[in-house]
Enzyme design. Structure first.
Site, short mmCIF file in Angstrom:
data_model
loop_
_atom_site.label_atom_id
_atom_site.label_comp_id
_atom_site.label_asym_id
_atom_site.label_seq_id
_atom_site.Cartn_x
_atom_site.Cartn_y
_atom_site.Cartn_z
CD GLU A 49 -3.10 -0.34 2.32
OE1 GLU A 49 -2.95 0.65 3.07
OE2 GLU A 49 -3.89 -1.25 2.57
CG ASP A 60 -3.87 9.24 7.03
OD1 ASP A 60 -4.27 8.06 7.03
OD2 ASP A 60 -3.65 9.89 6.00
#
Length: 263
Positions: A49, A60
């Protein structure tokens, strides 16, 4: 049949779970992140990823937010991230690469242009966290038409009414977010994850990969044991942030991968 499909088929034949590793493109700089990326398959990573740095990464946690800031300050752009993939593909034609990030940089580049470049570079799938299924026409459907998998996130708050919508145009695998909140915030527990994975498996034939909150080989083994595999991101990005040598980062990744593969 995509590289992602091929990878899961191979792992099933081997009786193994998938280990997915997340790194931020361009963190701490282009050269170092490319060196780490090239070393991931040898460390046991089944799927990479690759984070696309963005100025407002709402999902995040601090570790990955800061990594994105470092990458942007170092001059990382979407074009450079695509160039990283092209360079990686010169030496590796089989490891799947999933680009993960937000829609804004893709929209700014132009969807058609981005998809053509992604396909040419050797990208296999996309995870775009801020595009819900209601907006599939924006990127999901064009991406699938271009031969890319479009991977969706399911969370503990994705109820049975919402789930069919989330799964409708998903391909490649389903990414189950094991804890509610931002990345790297808490530890995932297999006992909590197992019934949620079972619920997803009852609704789709796609592999279910669990991410968020996995920081040790033991946790990777436990979580992968109740799913089709696991994703580790913040724990790897943290090593890069600490300035650890690439060899040390890859050794740690290898230990995490071995944990997942022992499930």
């Amino acid at each position: 049949m995509t590289r992602i499909d091929d990878t899961f088929r191979r792992l099933r034949a081997e009786g193994k779970k998938a280990f997915v590793a997340y790194i931020m493109a361009g963190d701490p700089d282009l050269e170092t992140s490319l060196e780490v990326m090239k070393g991931l398959p040898g460390a046991g990573v089944d799927i990479i990823e690759l984070g696309m740095p963005f100025t407002d990464p709402m999902a995040d946690g601090p570790t990955i937010q800061t990594a994105g800031q470092r990458a942007l300050e170092g001059g990382q752009t979407l074009a450079r991230t695509l160039a990283m993939v092209r360079e990686f593909r010169r030496g590796d034609a089989s490891t799947p690469i999933v680009m993960m990030g937000y829609y804004n940089p893709i929209h700014a580049r132009g969807v058609d242009r981005f998809l053509a470049e992604a396909q040419e570079a050797g990208i296999d799938g996309l995870i775009v966290v801020d595009l819900p299924p209601e907006e599939d026409a924006e990127l999901c459907l064009p991406a699938q038409a271009a031969g890319l998998n479009f991977i969706r996130l399911a969370t503990p708050t994705t109820d049975d009414r919402r789930l069919p919508k989330v799964l409708q145009n998903t391909s490649g695998f389903v990414y189950y977010v094991s804890i509610t909140g931002i990345t790297g915030a808490a530890a995932a527990q297999a006992v909590d994850v197992a019934p949620e994975v079972a619920r997803l498996k009852a609704a789709t034939d796609l592999p279910v990969i669990v991410g968020f909150g996995i920081t040790s080989p033991e946790a990777a083994r436990d979580i992968a044991g109740v799913a089709d595999g696991c994703v580790v991101g913040s724990a790897i990005v943290k090593l890069v942030a600490e300035g650890r040598p690439v060899a040390e980062v890859l050794d740690r990744v290898a230990a995490l991968a071995a944990g997942a593969h022992a499930a």
